[in-house]
Design an enzyme around this catalytic site. Structure first.
Site, PDB file in Angstrom:
ATOM      1  N   SER A 117       0.665  -1.185  -0.121  1.00  0.00           N
ATOM      2  CA  SER A 117       0.125   0.003  -0.030  1.00  0.00           C
ATOM      3  C   SER A 117       0.852   1.331  -0.057  1.00  0.00           C
ATOM      4  CB  SER A 117      -0.989  -0.095   1.238  1.00  0.00           C
ATOM      5  OG  SER A 117      -1.752  -1.106   1.267  1.00  0.00           O
ATOM      6  N   HIS A 138      -0.919  -2.701  -7.240  1.00  0.00           N
ATOM      7  CA  HIS A 138      -1.617  -2.026  -5.857  1.00  0.00           C
ATOM      8  C   HIS A 138      -3.086  -2.182  -5.992  1.00  0.00           C
ATOM      9  CE1 HIS A 138      -2.919   1.098  -2.860  1.00  0.00           C
ATOM     10  NE2 HIS A 138      -2.924  -0.174  -2.252  1.00  0.00           N
ATOM     11  N   GLU A 150      -3.316   0.166  -8.991  1.00  0.00           N
ATOM     12  CA  GLU A 150      -2.308   1.162  -9.190  1.00  0.00           C
ATOM     13  C   GLU A 150      -1.100   0.585  -9.709  1.00  0.00           C
ATOM     14  OE1 GLU A 150      -1.814   3.229  -5.344  1.00  0.00           O
ATOM     15  OE2 GLU A 150      -1.664   5.204  -6.319  1.00  0.00           O
ATOM     16  N   ASN A 188      -3.017   5.950  -1.396  1.00  0.00           N
ATOM     17  CA  ASN A 188      -3.224   5.975   0.130  1.00  0.00           C
ATOM     18  C   ASN A 188      -2.559   7.690   0.576  1.00  0.00           C
ATOM     19  OD1 ASN A 188      -4.447   3.881   0.985  1.00  0.00           O
ATOM     20  ND2 ASN A 188      -2.674   2.667  -0.160  1.00  0.00           N
TER      21      ASN A 188
HETATM   22  N1  LIG Z   1      -6.422  -4.444   3.440  1.00  0.00           N
HETATM   23  C1  LIG Z   1      -6.248  -3.540   2.473  1.00  0.00           C
HETATM   24  O1  LIG Z   1      -7.628  -2.818   2.211  1.00  0.00           O
HETATM   25  C2  LIG Z   1      -5.257  -3.529   1.445  1.00  0.00           C
HETATM   26  C3  LIG Z   1      -5.524  -2.635   0.457  1.00  0.00           C
HETATM   27  C4  LIG Z   1      -4.438  -2.791  -0.715  1.00  0.00           C
HETATM   28  C5  LIG Z   1      -3.207  -3.248  -0.387  1.00  0.00           C
HETATM   29  N2  LIG Z   1      -3.072  -3.993   0.816  1.00  0.00           N
HETATM   30  C6  LIG Z   1      -1.724  -4.337   0.964  1.00  0.00           C
HETATM   31  O2  LIG Z   1      -1.828  -5.868   0.784  1.00  0.00           O
HETATM   32  C7  LIG Z   1      -0.663  -6.383   1.750  1.00  0.00           C
HETATM   33  C8  LIG Z   1      -1.423  -7.470   2.364  1.00  0.00           C
HETATM   34  O3  LIG Z   1      -2.597  -6.706   3.208  1.00  0.00           O
HETATM   35  P1  LIG Z   1      -3.752  -7.912   3.789  1.00  0.00           P
HETATM   36  O4  LIG Z   1      -4.505  -6.674   4.130  1.00  0.00           O
HETATM   37  O5  LIG Z   1      -4.137  -8.798   2.795  1.00  0.00           O
HETATM   38  O6  LIG Z   1      -2.860  -8.238   5.212  1.00  0.00           O
HETATM   39  P2  LIG Z   1      -3.703  -9.489   5.976  1.00  0.00           P
HETATM   40  O7  LIG Z   1      -2.830  -9.383   7.307  1.00  0.00           O
HETATM   41  O8  LIG Z   1      -4.925  -9.802   5.889  1.00  0.00           O
HETATM   42  O9  LIG Z   1      -2.806 -10.743   5.393  1.00  0.00           O
HETATM   43  C9  LIG Z   1      -1.164 -11.065   5.219  1.00  0.00           C
HETATM   44  C10 LIG Z   1      -1.200 -12.567   5.008  1.00  0.00           C
HETATM   45  O10 LIG Z   1       0.381 -12.704   4.643  1.00  0.00           O
HETATM   46  C11 LIG Z   1       0.667 -13.825   5.414  1.00  0.00           C
HETATM   47  N3  LIG Z   1       2.316 -13.692   5.483  1.00  0.00           N
HETATM   48  C12 LIG Z   1       3.080 -12.770   6.055  1.00  0.00           C
HETATM   49  N4  LIG Z   1       4.239 -13.029   6.158  1.00  0.00           N
HETATM   50  C13 LIG Z   1       4.433 -14.101   5.298  1.00  0.00           C
HETATM   51  C14 LIG Z   1       5.619 -14.586   4.357  1.00  0.00           C
HETATM   52  N5  LIG Z   1       6.662 -14.370   4.603  1.00  0.00           N
HETATM   53  N6  LIG Z   1       5.262 -15.800   3.332  1.00  0.00           N
HETATM   54  C15 LIG Z   1       3.911 -15.857   3.153  1.00  0.00           C
HETATM   55  N7  LIG Z   1       2.982 -15.619   3.915  1.00  0.00           N
HETATM   56  C16 LIG Z   1       3.198 -14.342   4.724  1.00  0.00           C
HETATM   57  C17 LIG Z   1       0.187 -13.630   6.545  1.00  0.00           C
HETATM   58  O11 LIG Z   1       0.221 -15.037   7.227  1.00  0.00           O
HETATM   59  C18 LIG Z   1      -1.130 -13.436   6.273  1.00  0.00           C
HETATM   60  O12 LIG Z   1      -1.947 -14.332   6.063  1.00  0.00           O
HETATM   61  C19 LIG Z   1      -0.087  -5.317   2.726  1.00  0.00           C
HETATM   62  O13 LIG Z   1       1.388  -4.952   1.779  1.00  0.00           O
HETATM   63  C20 LIG Z   1      -1.097  -4.130   2.491  1.00  0.00           C
HETATM   64  O14 LIG Z   1      -0.615  -2.951   2.604  1.00  0.00           O
HETATM   65  C21 LIG Z   1      -4.009  -3.856   1.799  1.00  0.00           C
END
Ligand SMILES: NC(=O)c1ccc[n+]([C@@H]2O[C@H](COP(=O)([O-])OP(=O)(O)OC[C@H]3O[C@@H](n4cnc5c(N)ncnc54)[C@H](O)[C@@H]3O)[C@@H](O)[C@H]2O)c1
Length: 281
Positions: A117, A138, A150, A188
Site C-alpha cells: 500500500s 496495488h 495502481e 493512500n
Molecule cells: N487491506 C487492504 O485493504 C489493502 C488494500 C491494498 C493493499 N493492501 C496491502 O496488501 C498487503 C496484504 O495486506 P492484507 O490486508 O491482505 O494483510 P493480511 O494481514 O490480511 O494478510 C497477510 C497474510 O500474509 C501472510 N504472510 C506474512 N508473512 C508471510 C511470508 N513471509 N510468506 C507468506 N505469507 C506471509 C500472513 O500469514 C497473512 O495471511 C499489504 O502490503 C497491504 O498494505 C492492503
C-alpha cells in the site's frame, strides 16, 4: 502469462487469487501455514457462491475457478511462475527478506510484483538482482469488485515490465493507472490523511463514529464513511501506511492519531479482529 503465484493469503491475497483464477489463470496461493490457506480457499469459495446464488455465475464455473487455485507453504512453485504477486503483511523487513529469497528461486524472466500500500518499490527492488522486473501492483479491496490497479514504477522498472503488468491487469478485468514511486503512491497519499483526520475528529469528540461516517456518506456521496472504511482496510494496515507517509516525507501532517495507535495496540484491528470503530460480533 499463465502461472501466477500469490504470496500471502489474507484479505488481499485471497481476493487477488480469486480474481486471477476467475480470469482463467493458474494460481498458486502461498502462506506460512496450511490452516490460513484453507481459510482463504473457504473465503474464495463463499465469495464465488454469492455470484452463483445471484445467477451471475454457473455452479460448474465456481468449481472450475476453485480448481485453478493450488496452495503451498513453501516457495517451490516459484520456479514455473511468470509473475509473483506479493501480498504479505505491510512490513518493510518482511518484504525485503521475501524479495531477496524470491530473486533466488524465481526463473530469470519472472516479474516480481508487490501489492504494498505504501512501501517504496525502489527499496523492495534493491533487495533483488532484477530491479527492472520489480513493480507495484496495488489492487483495491475487495479485489473482485474494485476496478483499479495502481501500477507503480520503481526507479529501475523497465517499460517491458510495466507493459506486461498493465496487460495482466486488463486480462483480470481491471484498469491500470500508472503512478511513480513516492510514499503512499496516489491512492493512500490522498485516502489515509482523510481517514486519519476522521479519527482525530472522533478522538477530539467532534462527533460520534456514526455521525462522522454519516457526514461523509450523505454530504460527500462516499459509498462508505472513513471510519467504516478504516475498519474494512484493517487498522494495523492504516497505521503502517501513515507511518510510511510520516517517515517518507518527514512531515508531521501525516502523524497518526493517538487513538489509532492505541486501538492497534489493543488488537482492535477492525473487521478482521471483530472490533474496530464498530463491533463485528
Ligand atoms: N487491506 C487492504 O485493504 C489493502 C488494500 C491494498 C493493499 N493492501 C496491502 O496488501 C498487503 C496484504 O495486506 P492484507 O490486508 O491482505 O494483510 P493480511 O494481514 O490480511 O494478510 C497477510 C497474510 O500474509 C501472510 N504472510 C506474512 N508473512 C508471510 C511470508 N513471509 N510468506 C507468506 N505469507 C506471509 C500472513 O500469514 C497473512 O495471511 C499489504 O502490503 C497491504 O498494505 C492492503
Amino acid at each position: 502469462m499463465k502461472n501466477i503465484v500469490v504470496i500471502g493469503a489474507g484479505t488481499m491475497g485471497n481476493g487477488i487469487a480469486h480474481t486471477a483464477a476467475a480470469s482463467g489463470f493458474e494460481v498458486t496461493l502461498v502462506d506460512v501455514a496450511g490452516e490460513l490457506l484453507q481459510r482463504a480457499l473457504a473465503t474464495i469459495a463463499a465469495n464465488l457462491q454469492r455470484g452463483v446464488d445471484k445467477g451471475k455465475m454457473p455452479a460448474a464455473e465456481k468449481v472450475a475457478v476453485v480448481a485453478r487455485i493450488r496452495t503451498a507453504t513453501d516457495l517451490e512453485a516459484m520456479a514455473t511462475a511468470d509473475i509473483v504477486i506479493e501480498a504479505i503483511s505491510e512490513n518493510l523487513a518482511a518484504k525485503l527478506d521475501l524479495f531477496a529469497k524470491l530473486d533466488t528461486v524465481a526463473g530469470p524472466e519472472c516479474i516480481l510484483a508487490s501489492n504494498t500500500s505504501s512501501i517504496s518499490i525502489t527499496k523492495i527492488a534493491a533487495a533483488t538482482k532484477r530491479p527492472d522486473k520489480v513493480i507495484g501492483m496495488h489492487f483495491m479491496n475487495p479485489v473482485p469488485v474494485m476496478a483499479l490497479v495502481e501500477v507503480i514504477r520503481g526507479i529501475a522498472t523497465s517499460d517491458d515490465t510495466f507493459q506486461c503488468v498493465e496487460s495482466l491487469a486488463k486480462q483480470m478485468g481491471k484498469t491500470a493507472i500508472e503512478v511513480n514511486d513516492y510514499p503512499g503512491f496516489v491512492a493512500n497519499r490522498v485516502l489515509m490523511p482523510m481517514i486519519n483526520e476522521a479519527i482525530f475528529a472522533l478522538y477530539e469528540g467532534v462527533a460520534t463514529a456514526a455521525s462522522i461516517d454519516g457526514v461523509m456518506k450523505l454530504g460527500m456521496n462516499h459509498p462508505m464513511g472513513p471510519l467504516t472504511l478504516a475498519d474494512f482496510i484493517g487498522l494495523d494496515v492504516c497505521l503502517a501506511i501513515l507511518r510510511v507517509l510520516e517517515g517518507g516525507f518527514g512531515d508531521p501532517k501525516y502523524r497518526p492519531c493517538p487513538l489509532l495507535v492505541k486501538m492497534v495496540d489493543a488488537g482492535w484491528l477492525g473487521r478482521k479482529s471483530g472490533r474496530g470503530f464498530y463491533s463485528y460480533a
